[in-house]
Design an enzyme around this catalytic site. Structure first.
Site, PDB file in Angstrom:
ATOM      1  N   LYS A   1      -7.300   2.208  -8.670  1.00 14.27           N
ATOM      2  CA  LYS A   1      -7.082   3.668  -8.609  1.00 14.27           C
ATOM      3  C   LYS A   1      -6.424   4.179  -9.897  1.00 14.27           C
ATOM      4  CE  LYS A   1      -4.528   3.321  -4.850  1.00 14.27           C
ATOM      5  NZ  LYS A   1      -4.565   1.848  -4.617  1.00 14.27           N
TER       6      LYS A   1
ATOM      7  N   ARG B   1      -2.291   8.801   2.266  1.00  5.20           N
ATOM      8  CA  ARG B   1      -2.399   7.419   2.743  1.00  5.20           C
ATOM      9  C   ARG B   1      -2.337   7.333   4.257  1.00  5.20           C
ATOM     10  NH1 ARG B   1      -0.449   4.792  -2.317  1.00  5.20           N
ATOM     11  NH2 ARG B   1      -0.570   2.564  -1.989  1.00  5.20           N
TER      12      ARG B   1
ATOM     13  N   ARG C   1      -0.938  -9.420 -12.461  1.00  6.52           N
ATOM     14  CA  ARG C   1      -0.578  -8.205 -13.213  1.00  6.52           C
ATOM     15  C   ARG C   1       0.867  -8.268 -13.700  1.00  6.52           C
ATOM     16  NH1 ARG C   1      -1.121  -2.336 -10.534  1.00  6.52           N
ATOM     17  NH2 ARG C   1       0.150  -3.259  -8.906  1.00  6.52           N
TER      18      ARG C   1
ATOM     19  N   ARG D   1       5.788  -6.386 -11.083  1.00  7.89           N
ATOM     20  CA  ARG D   1       6.180  -5.346 -10.126  1.00  7.89           C
ATOM     21  C   ARG D   1       6.753  -5.999  -8.874  1.00  7.89           C
ATOM     22  NH1 ARG D   1       1.789  -0.547  -9.057  1.00  7.89           N
ATOM     23  NH2 ARG D   1       2.216  -0.988  -6.882  1.00  7.89           N
TER      24      ARG D   1
ATOM     25  N   ARG E   1       0.751  -5.234   1.991  1.00  7.37           N
ATOM     26  CA  ARG E   1       0.159  -3.961   1.524  1.00  7.37           C
ATOM     27  C   ARG E   1      -1.293  -3.855   1.991  1.00  7.37           C
ATOM     28  NH1 ARG E   1       1.358  -4.799  -4.600  1.00  7.37           N
ATOM     29  NH2 ARG E   1       0.252  -2.846  -5.005  1.00  7.37           N
TER      30      ARG E   1
HETATM   31  P1  AP5 Z   1      -4.685  -0.589 -10.813  1.00  4.68           P
HETATM   32  O1  AP5 Z   1      -5.579   0.339 -11.526  1.00  4.68           O
HETATM   33  O2  AP5 Z   1      -3.243  -0.573 -11.102  1.00  4.68           O
HETATM   34  O3  AP5 Z   1      -4.951  -0.471  -9.244  1.00  4.68           O
HETATM   35  P2  AP5 Z   1      -4.267   0.472  -8.174  1.00  4.68           P
HETATM   36  O4  AP5 Z   1      -5.288   0.692  -7.114  1.00  4.68           O
HETATM   37  O5  AP5 Z   1      -3.659   1.662  -8.824  1.00  4.68           O
HETATM   38  O6  AP5 Z   1      -3.159  -0.565  -7.667  1.00  4.68           O
HETATM   39  P3  AP5 Z   1      -1.647  -0.316  -7.234  1.00  4.68           P
HETATM   40  O7  AP5 Z   1      -0.995  -1.671  -7.186  1.00  4.68           O
HETATM   41  O8  AP5 Z   1      -1.023   0.741  -8.035  1.00  4.68           O
HETATM   42  O9  AP5 Z   1      -1.925   0.167  -5.783  1.00  4.68           O
HETATM   43  P4  AP5 Z   1      -1.035   0.518  -4.604  1.00  4.68           P
HETATM   44  O10 AP5 Z   1      -1.878   1.477  -3.889  1.00  4.68           O
HETATM   45  O11 AP5 Z   1      -0.582  -0.659  -3.814  1.00  4.68           O
HETATM   46  O12 AP5 Z   1       0.301   1.041  -5.283  1.00  4.68           O
HETATM   47  P5  AP5 Z   1       0.940   2.474  -5.447  1.00  4.68           P
HETATM   48  O13 AP5 Z   1       1.658   2.474  -6.729  1.00  4.68           O
HETATM   49  O14 AP5 Z   1      -0.020   3.564  -5.160  1.00  4.68           O
HETATM   50  O15 AP5 Z   1      -5.271  -2.071 -11.052  1.00  4.68           O
HETATM   51  C1  AP5 Z   1      -4.602  -3.206 -10.527  1.00  4.68           C
HETATM   52  C2  AP5 Z   1      -4.769  -4.384 -11.516  1.00  4.68           C
HETATM   53  O16 AP5 Z   1      -6.146  -4.735 -11.593  1.00  4.68           O
HETATM   54  C3  AP5 Z   1      -4.337  -4.048 -12.959  1.00  4.68           C
HETATM   55  O17 AP5 Z   1      -3.787  -5.196 -13.549  1.00  4.68           O
HETATM   56  C4  AP5 Z   1      -5.662  -3.671 -13.644  1.00  4.68           C
HETATM   57  O18 AP5 Z   1      -5.644  -3.916 -15.010  1.00  4.68           O
HETATM   58  C5  AP5 Z   1      -6.651  -4.570 -12.915  1.00  4.68           C
HETATM   59  N1  AP5 Z   1      -7.966  -3.942 -12.787  1.00  4.68           N
HETATM   60  C6  AP5 Z   1      -8.244  -2.630 -12.476  1.00  4.68           C
HETATM   61  N2  AP5 Z   1      -9.568  -2.423 -12.411  1.00  4.68           N
HETATM   62  C7  AP5 Z   1     -10.152  -3.652 -12.671  1.00  4.68           C
HETATM   63  C8  AP5 Z   1     -11.511  -4.096 -12.751  1.00  4.68           C
HETATM   64  N3  AP5 Z   1     -12.542  -3.268 -12.525  1.00  4.68           N
HETATM   65  N4  AP5 Z   1     -11.719  -5.388 -13.018  1.00  4.68           N
HETATM   66  C9  AP5 Z   1     -10.690  -6.249 -13.244  1.00  4.68           C
HETATM   67  N5  AP5 Z   1      -9.374  -5.882 -13.194  1.00  4.68           N
HETATM   68  C10 AP5 Z   1      -9.126  -4.600 -12.907  1.00  4.68           C
HETATM   69  O19 AP5 Z   1       2.013   2.464  -4.248  1.00  4.68           O
HETATM   70  C11 AP5 Z   1       3.099   1.569  -4.251  1.00  4.68           C
HETATM   71  C12 AP5 Z   1       3.958   1.781  -3.023  1.00  4.68           C
HETATM   72  O20 AP5 Z   1       4.516   3.110  -3.062  1.00  4.68           O
HETATM   73  C13 AP5 Z   1       3.254   1.694  -1.664  1.00  4.68           C
HETATM   74  O21 AP5 Z   1       3.149   0.350  -1.221  1.00  4.68           O
HETATM   75  C14 AP5 Z   1       4.186   2.541  -0.792  1.00  4.68           C
HETATM   76  O22 AP5 Z   1       5.350   1.821  -0.466  1.00  4.68           O
HETATM   77  C15 AP5 Z   1       4.594   3.674  -1.737  1.00  4.68           C
HETATM   78  N6  AP5 Z   1       3.666   4.820  -1.680  1.00  4.68           N
HETATM   79  C16 AP5 Z   1       2.864   5.278  -2.688  1.00  4.68           C
HETATM   80  N7  AP5 Z   1       2.152   6.335  -2.278  1.00  4.68           N
HETATM   81  C17 AP5 Z   1       2.499   6.563  -0.994  1.00  4.68           C
HETATM   82  C18 AP5 Z   1       2.066   7.508  -0.016  1.00  4.68           C
HETATM   83  N8  AP5 Z   1       1.130   8.426  -0.276  1.00  4.68           N
HETATM   84  N9  AP5 Z   1       2.631   7.431   1.215  1.00  4.68           N
HETATM   85  C19 AP5 Z   1       3.591   6.524   1.512  1.00  4.68           C
HETATM   86  N10 AP5 Z   1       4.020   5.583   0.644  1.00  4.68           N
HETATM   87  C20 AP5 Z   1       3.478   5.614  -0.612  1.00  4.68           C
HETATM   88 MG    MG Z   2      -1.709   2.441  -8.907  1.00  2.00          MG
END
Ligand code: AP5
Ligand code: MG
Length: 222
Positions: free
Chosen positions: A13, A88, A127, A160, A171
């Site tokens: 994402k 979410r 990562r 992280r 997750r």
């Molecule tokens: P990346 O692009 O970072 O993927 P992502 O989907 O953004 O992954 P996140 O770890 O950020 O997702 P998440 O949803 O768990 O975390 P968030 O920060 O939203 O890519 C991941 C890795 O893969 C990178 O190393 C990248 O280089 C690699 N990659 C990407 N594309 C690739 C490809 N095509 N091929 C190969 N490699 C690739 O949320 C974190 C926490 O915050 C949650 O767990 C929750 O506690 C809280 N939170 C956030 N939003 C909410 C909400 N709306 N409601 C409640 N709690 C929330």
């Molecule tokens: Mg992200």
């Protein structure tokens, strides 16, 4: 235009949102980034949110909707946004719809990235990120320098807190239980577009752009 990127942890994402915002000139609203910044700054929000992020559970809906309402009220949100990791839950999706309606706007598309669990675990456990500028490294595909200092800003490169295997698995379970039902929610509104996230970053980006451009053409024709 308002877009939301749906998908499990590590689905790509954030990677895709950064590219899309340049092309379509949209504001990037990543709720994960907002929460991590608040934790780093030690704000009241950060103190409340920290335990949820550490365990991979979701921060309560009321807090999340408050964050989004505040962010949408700022002038730079007027042209539209890419929501990354929001909504979410079903109450968050209803809340977003209401907030946008109040601003005489609406969500145009929900782009959902699909990636198999085992690949997600591999991506996320390898990562590493910079704790200053957030730059993304990966011990397999993009290794950080041996001295552990970020090439862009000299910050410390870290893992992280939620990128350890046990938390990644939680997750994934949270995603399946609370977030995946949003696919039906948006499908029922005709807004869902599912994209295979198990491709190169460039190929996924091309597919997302094609999907958005098709939608824009369709809307212009109506
Ligand atoms: P990346 O692009 O970072 O993927 P992502 O989907 O953004 O992954 P996140 O770890 O950020 O997702 P998440 O949803 O768990 O975390 P968030 O920060 O939203 O890519 C991941 C890795 O893969 C990178 O190393 C990248 O280089 C690699 N990659 C990407 N594309 C690739 C490809 N095509 N091929 C190969 N490699 C690739 O949320 C974190 C926490 O915050 C949650 O767990 C929750 O506690 C809280 N939170 C956030 N939003 C909410 C909400 N709306 N409601 C409640 N709690 C929330
Ligand atoms: Mg992200």
């Amino acid at each position: 235009m308002n877009l939301t990127l749906l998908g499990g942890p590590g689905a790509g994402k954030g990677t895709q949102a950064k590219r899309l915002l340049e092309k379509y000139r949209l504001l990037h609203i990543s709720t994960g980034d907002i929460l991590r910044q608040a934790i780093k700054d030690g704000t009241p929000l950060g103190l409340q949110a920290e335990r949820y992020l550490k365990s991979g559970e979701l921060v309560p809906d009321a807090i999340m909707l408050g964050i989004i309402e505040e962010r949408l009220a700022q002038p730079d949100a007027a042209a539209g946004a890419i929501f990354d990791g929001f909504p979410r839950t079903l109450p968050q999706a209803d809340g977003l719809e209401a907030l946008l309606r109040k601003r005489k706007s609406r969500l145009n598309l929900c782009l959902s990235l699909e990636v198999p669990d085992e690949l997600i675990i591999k991506r996320l456990s390898s990562r590493r990120i910079c704790n200053q500028c957030g730059a993304d490294y990966n011990v397999i595909s993009n290794p950080p320098p041996a001295d552990g200092k970020c090439l862009k800003c000299g910050g410390q490169i870290i893992q992280r807190a939620d990128d350890f295997e046990e938390t990644i698995r939680n997750r994934l379970a949270v995603y399946r239980r609370q977030t995946k039902p949003l696919q039906d929610y948006y499908s029922g509104r005709g807004l869902l577009r599912v994209v295979d996230g198990n491709q190169t970053v460039d190929d996924i980006f091309a597919k997302l752009c094609q999907t958005i451009d098709d939608h824009l053409k369709e809307s212009a024709g109506n």
